[in-house]
Design a protein around this motif. Sequence first.
Motif, PDB file in Angstrom:
ATOM      1  N   GLY A 137       0.811  -1.211   0.000  1.00 28.76           N
ATOM      2  CA  GLY A 137       0.000   0.000   0.000  1.00 28.76           C
ATOM      3  C   GLY A 137       0.845   1.262   0.000  1.00 28.76           C
ATOM      4  O   GLY A 137       0.596   2.198  -0.777  1.00 28.76           O
ATOM      5  N   GLU A 138       1.847   1.320   0.858  1.00 26.35           N
ATOM      6  CA  GLU A 138       2.716   2.506   0.912  1.00 26.35           C
ATOM      7  C   GLU A 138       3.403   2.735  -0.424  1.00 26.35           C
ATOM      8  O   GLU A 138       3.522   3.874  -0.893  1.00 26.35           O
ATOM      9  CB  GLU A 138       3.772   2.340   2.005  1.00 26.35           C
ATOM     10  CG  GLU A 138       3.256   2.554   3.414  1.00 26.35           C
ATOM     11  CD  GLU A 138       4.385   2.520   4.435  1.00 26.35           C
ATOM     12  OE1 GLU A 138       5.420   3.174   4.210  1.00 26.35           O
ATOM     13  OE2 GLU A 138       4.234   1.822   5.462  1.00 26.35           O
ATOM     14  N   VAL A 177      -0.788   5.546   6.355  1.00 27.54           N
ATOM     15  CA  VAL A 177      -1.320   4.670   5.314  1.00 27.54           C
ATOM     16  C   VAL A 177      -1.620   3.305   5.915  1.00 27.54           C
ATOM     17  O   VAL A 177      -0.759   2.674   6.529  1.00 27.54           O
ATOM     18  CB  VAL A 177      -0.328   4.529   4.148  1.00 27.54           C
ATOM     19  CG1 VAL A 177      -0.890   3.596   3.078  1.00 27.54           C
ATOM     20  CG2 VAL A 177      -0.009   5.898   3.552  1.00 27.54           C
ATOM     21  N   THR A 179      -3.343  -0.491   4.912  1.00 23.66           N
ATOM     22  CA  THR A 179      -3.747  -1.340   3.798  1.00 23.66           C
ATOM     23  C   THR A 179      -4.347  -2.627   4.338  1.00 23.66           C
ATOM     24  O   THR A 179      -3.827  -3.204   5.300  1.00 23.66           O
ATOM     25  CB  THR A 179      -2.537  -1.662   2.907  1.00 23.66           C
ATOM     26  OG1 THR A 179      -1.865  -0.442   2.574  1.00 23.66           O
ATOM     27  CG2 THR A 179      -2.961  -2.365   1.633  1.00 23.66           C
ATOM     28  N   ARG A 185     -13.295  -1.776   5.290  1.00 22.05           N
ATOM     29  CA  ARG A 185     -12.131  -0.933   5.554  1.00 22.05           C
ATOM     30  C   ARG A 185     -11.748  -1.045   7.034  1.00 22.05           C
ATOM     31  O   ARG A 185     -11.861  -0.096   7.807  1.00 22.05           O
ATOM     32  CB  ARG A 185     -12.432   0.515   5.180  1.00 22.05           C
ATOM     33  CG  ARG A 185     -12.577   0.747   3.678  1.00 22.05           C
ATOM     34  CD  ARG A 185     -12.680   2.230   3.346  1.00 22.05           C
ATOM     35  NE  ARG A 185     -12.882   2.466   1.925  1.00 22.05           N
ATOM     36  CZ  ARG A 185     -11.910   2.526   1.010  1.00 22.05           C
ATOM     37  NH1 ARG A 185     -10.661   2.387   1.399  1.00 22.05           N
ATOM     38  NH2 ARG A 185     -12.193   2.745  -0.262  1.00 22.05           N
ATOM     39  N   HIS A 187      -8.843  -1.729   9.719  1.00 23.44           N
ATOM     40  CA  HIS A 187      -7.394  -1.597   9.787  1.00 23.44           C
ATOM     41  C   HIS A 187      -6.890  -1.820  11.206  1.00 23.44           C
ATOM     42  O   HIS A 187      -7.578  -1.483  12.186  1.00 23.44           O
ATOM     43  CB  HIS A 187      -6.962  -0.206   9.305  1.00 23.44           C
ATOM     44  CG  HIS A 187      -7.397   0.087   7.901  1.00 23.44           C
ATOM     45  ND1 HIS A 187      -6.816  -0.492   6.805  1.00 23.44           N
ATOM     46  CD2 HIS A 187      -8.384   0.910   7.430  1.00 23.44           C
ATOM     47  CE1 HIS A 187      -7.404  -0.042   5.706  1.00 23.44           C
ATOM     48  NE2 HIS A 187      -8.368   0.799   6.056  1.00 23.44           N
ATOM     49  N   SER A 207      -6.862   4.923   3.682  1.00 27.43           N
ATOM     50  CA  SER A 207      -7.328   3.538   3.676  1.00 27.43           C
ATOM     51  C   SER A 207      -7.213   2.946   2.275  1.00 27.43           C
ATOM     52  O   SER A 207      -7.801   3.463   1.322  1.00 27.43           O
ATOM     53  CB  SER A 207      -8.782   3.479   4.151  1.00 27.43           C
ATOM     54  OG  SER A 207      -9.322   2.185   3.971  1.00 27.43           O
ATOM     55  N   ILE A 208      -6.434   1.861   2.169  1.00 32.50           N
ATOM     56  CA  ILE A 208      -6.240   1.188   0.889  1.00 32.50           C
ATOM     57  C   ILE A 208      -6.727  -0.248   1.021  1.00 32.50           C
ATOM     58  O   ILE A 208      -6.253  -0.998   1.876  1.00 32.50           O
ATOM     59  CB  ILE A 208      -4.762   1.211   0.460  1.00 32.50           C
ATOM     60  CG1 ILE A 208      -4.253   2.656   0.353  1.00 32.50           C
ATOM     61  CG2 ILE A 208      -4.567   0.476  -0.862  1.00 32.50           C
ATOM     62  CD1 ILE A 208      -2.772   2.762   0.027  1.00 32.50           C
ATOM     63  N   GLN A 209      -7.676  -0.612   0.196  1.00 33.07           N
ATOM     64  CA  GLN A 209      -8.182  -1.993   0.151  1.00 33.07           C
ATOM     65  C   GLN A 209      -7.627  -2.679  -1.087  1.00 33.07           C
ATOM     66  O   GLN A 209      -7.807  -2.207  -2.212  1.00 33.07           O
ATOM     67  CB  GLN A 209      -9.705  -2.018   0.083  1.00 33.07           C
ATOM     68  CG  GLN A 209     -10.415  -1.696   1.386  1.00 33.07           C
ATOM     69  CD  GLN A 209     -11.924  -1.792   1.202  1.00 33.07           C
ATOM     70  OE1 GLN A 209     -12.536  -0.934   0.564  1.00 33.07           O
ATOM     71  NE2 GLN A 209     -12.525  -2.835   1.740  1.00 33.07           N
ATOM     72  N   ILE A 210      -6.937  -3.792  -0.882  1.00 30.94           N
ATOM     73  CA  ILE A 210      -6.428  -4.563  -2.000  1.00 30.94           C
ATOM     74  C   ILE A 210      -6.968  -5.987  -1.919  1.00 30.94           C
ATOM     75  O   ILE A 210      -7.482  -6.414  -0.884  1.00 30.94           O
ATOM     76  CB  ILE A 210      -4.886  -4.585  -2.040  1.00 30.94           C
ATOM     77  CG1 ILE A 210      -4.311  -5.212  -0.760  1.00 30.94           C
ATOM     78  CG2 ILE A 210      -4.325  -3.197  -2.272  1.00 30.94           C
ATOM     79  CD1 ILE A 210      -2.792  -5.345  -0.774  1.00 30.94           C
ATOM     80  N   LEU A 263      -6.135  -3.235  -6.574  1.00 32.72           N
ATOM     81  CA  LEU A 263      -7.020  -2.459  -5.721  1.00 32.72           C
ATOM     82  C   LEU A 263      -8.422  -3.064  -5.720  1.00 32.72           C
ATOM     83  O   LEU A 263      -8.978  -3.382  -6.774  1.00 32.72           O
ATOM     84  CB  LEU A 263      -7.098  -1.011  -6.195  1.00 32.72           C
ATOM     85  CG  LEU A 263      -5.869  -0.130  -5.932  1.00 32.72           C
ATOM     86  CD1 LEU A 263      -6.048   1.229  -6.606  1.00 32.72           C
ATOM     87  CD2 LEU A 263      -5.630   0.055  -4.434  1.00 32.72           C
ATOM     88  N   PRO A 267      -8.730   4.094  -3.104  1.00 32.28           N
ATOM     89  CA  PRO A 267      -8.282   4.531  -1.779  1.00 32.28           C
ATOM     90  C   PRO A 267      -9.101   5.713  -1.277  1.00 32.28           C
ATOM     91  O   PRO A 267      -9.630   6.510  -2.061  1.00 32.28           O
ATOM     92  CB  PRO A 267      -6.819   4.938  -2.025  1.00 32.28           C
ATOM     93  CG  PRO A 267      -6.400   4.123  -3.214  1.00 32.28           C
ATOM     94  CD  PRO A 267      -7.634   4.041  -4.089  1.00 32.28           C
TER      95      PRO A 267
END
Length: 327
Positions: A137-138, A177, A179, A185, A187, A207-210, A263, A267
């Motif tokens: 994510g970063e 960040v 992920t 979402r 974390h 917030s990154i969802q993969i 993804l 984000p």
Amino acid sequence: MSESLPELNPDTLAKYFGSGTISLHFVSESPEVLFVIDGPGQRISVLTPRNGMVLDTSTLRRVTTGTEMRNGVEYARLTFDARGMYTEAYGLALSVLQAMRGGATFAAAASAAMTNMKSLLAAKPRISKEKQIGLVGELMLFRALLDIHDEHTVIEWWLGPLAEERDFAFPAFDAEVKTTLSESRTHVIHGAGQLQSSPGRSLWLVSIQITRAGGDPNGVTLPGVVQEIRDQLTSTRDRFLAHMTAEGWDDGDVAMYPTAYTLRTRPAAYLIDDDFPAVTPGRLHAVVPHSDLISDVTYRVDVSSRTPGDPGDPLTDFITPAPKQEA
């Protein structure tokens, strides 16, 4: 240079690899087997006159096979990347020789050695799964920033590998960040200070969802995004790689991280304000007696139902969907 090669101890083996030369060693006459120790390339190869198929090692980054001509004879070659593991690589080469002396074909002996190589690599320390996801994510954000801003600016913004409390410190705000592979979402927050804003600075949770990419050609692996970034860098490349090393990264371990991700959603960013469900030192102190005696606070926060915002440049493009093209 060619010579016989008795079994070596770690000290004399290190001298061969540190010699800066390539040495050829005849280790067996029947079957005919040669070892090549490549000091500059930090590799050791096993060669024997080719008699049959050459194994495919495309999925192994520290083992390669091939053929080469020597004095009009075609030899099959098995090569081990010996960086950081001279004794182990030499032991694998010896195991091939011993198996062939016992009657095994070169292909069978090489296959067994590659299995042992996988076991050796599997036993090496690796970046934890949680940390891998976080790095993906970063680095997705880092890569996106490079598309718009110069590399010196971006690497100055990135604080994560420096063990700072923030992952990114932008001119007008800070960003943490997070992920997740979760469908929500949700974390994991490590420590009461992770979502504590600095005086005079706003803090945003990105917030990154993969999800695992499967057959998606746009999927990215951890080694893949590292390579993409280093290819874009020039004067800050060494600094970037030093940051990655601090995170546990080793170029020789790329085979340990084969999973590709893509993804799941766009984000999103959430302001850490008085209404945000964060555990902070101040809130702990207000409700928990002797809160200074509490350590290692870890908790999960689900921001799915919260309304995201836009902290402004340079994050706007990362969190804002691209406009639809008119037909």
